[in-house]
Scaffold this active site. Sequence first.
Site, mmCIF file in Angstrom:
data_model
loop_
_atom_site.group_PDB
_atom_site.id
_atom_site.type_symbol
_atom_site.label_atom_id
_atom_site.label_comp_id
_atom_site.label_asym_id
_atom_site.label_seq_id
_atom_site.Cartn_x
_atom_site.Cartn_y
_atom_site.Cartn_z
ATOM 1 N N GLU A 45 -30.362 -16.716 12.678
ATOM 2 C CA GLU A 45 -30.303 -15.284 12.437
ATOM 3 C C GLU A 45 -31.456 -14.604 13.151
ATOM 4 O OE1 GLU A 45 -31.354 -13.921 8.367
ATOM 5 O OE2 GLU A 45 -31.506 -16.040 7.875
ATOM 6 N N LYS A 85 -34.490 -14.238 -0.464
ATOM 7 C CA LYS A 85 -35.179 -13.085 0.122
ATOM 8 C C LYS A 85 -36.633 -13.041 -0.335
ATOM 9 C CE LYS A 85 -33.757 -8.508 1.711
ATOM 10 N NZ LYS A 85 -33.563 -8.947 3.095
ATOM 11 N N ARG A 127 -28.252 -12.402 -5.998
ATOM 12 C CA ARG A 127 -29.126 -13.047 -5.011
ATOM 13 C C ARG A 127 -30.572 -13.059 -5.481
ATOM 14 N NH1 ARG A 127 -28.861 -10.853 1.052
ATOM 15 N NH2 ARG A 127 -29.944 -9.081 0.112
#
Length: 386
Positions: free
Chosen positions: A269, A233, A132
């Site tokens: 989210e 992220k 990621r």
Amino acid sequence: MMICGRNRVLSASSSLVKVGEWLRCLGSHVVQESGDQPPRPHRSDSSGYKQYADVDWGSLGFSLKPTDYMYVMNCSKDETFLQGELSHFGNIPLSPAAGVLNYGQGLFEGLKAIKRQDGCLVLFRPDLNAARMKVGADRMCMPSPSVEQFIDAIKHTTLANKRWVPPPGLGFLYMRPLLLGTGAMLGLAAAPAYTFLVYASPVQNYFKDGQSLNLIVEDEYDRASAGGAGGVKSITNYGPALKPLTKAKNRGFSDVLFLDSVHGKYIEETSCSNIFILKDNIMSTPLTNGTILPGVTRKCILNIAFDHGYEVQERSIRVEELFEAEEVFCTANAIGIAPVGSITYQGNRIKYRTDAHSVSKELLSTLRGIQNGSVEDKKGWIVEVA
């Protein structure tokens, strides 16, 4: 092996076995060499090895408790990361013109180092965090460590701070890898130099075990927009969430649940976790379409739920479906699985099942069992450190 002065401790080219032997031989003396603080008293085993730091493990929360070492690796824009080293935990030199400070060119990850009952230290799916970060680095025009370098850095940092890993069942060592544009520049461009850094802190879960969340649907602010960086992220995704989160907490809510930025009618989210809803035997979670972070725990729960016989769906979920759901829960590395007791939407409070026989507790039991070794790891998710 060589010690290179006060702040440069150990080359990453040394084996993990040598790291462990080196720490065992030197014990607390390496901490004294730093001059930054007196040595902390901690328990020893029969060989004199300092087994645990002096921490009240039963009262750990989710807050920073600095440990002994961090791992640092640097490279220039047109190079690749080659070799890092362990350093005493502390501040890093950073120009006021650094890309991360001026233009937010930075990423972070979060994962756990866990001590099992047999004393073994393990990591949970660090390859997914590494992969990621590589995806995020590509989106943010940054070089990234390889998956192997990433995992090696996590292992070195864990071993160097092994006395800070909480005893079994009392928490975990939270690992925070950072990828930062540290080179100085003025115009908007990719930074000329980069730093990959890993530090650690002993913690318990972000939310206390057994705590059910009380969410409110946020219909004024967005977390991410289509075509943006919500799917990686990036550090830039979290600061803007502080205003709605603070407002919600001031009203007594645990967190906010964001809606999509295009239609304002699909759930996405919370400020720091993915979300699942359960109706009948169908478990659904929003599709990761570029605005939602593809969580590591989210991916694991999809697999575990399927193995438990649930039908799992990744799809767009209309906010009105919250009124029909039987259970709702959130997932994240620092959370594990947190049951949602209620969600408030446009003044209406919807309550959900959170009892001891809830599905979220069933799935959490399996997840933790795989991590602590009481459930067989049939999928190869566990990586042993020592």
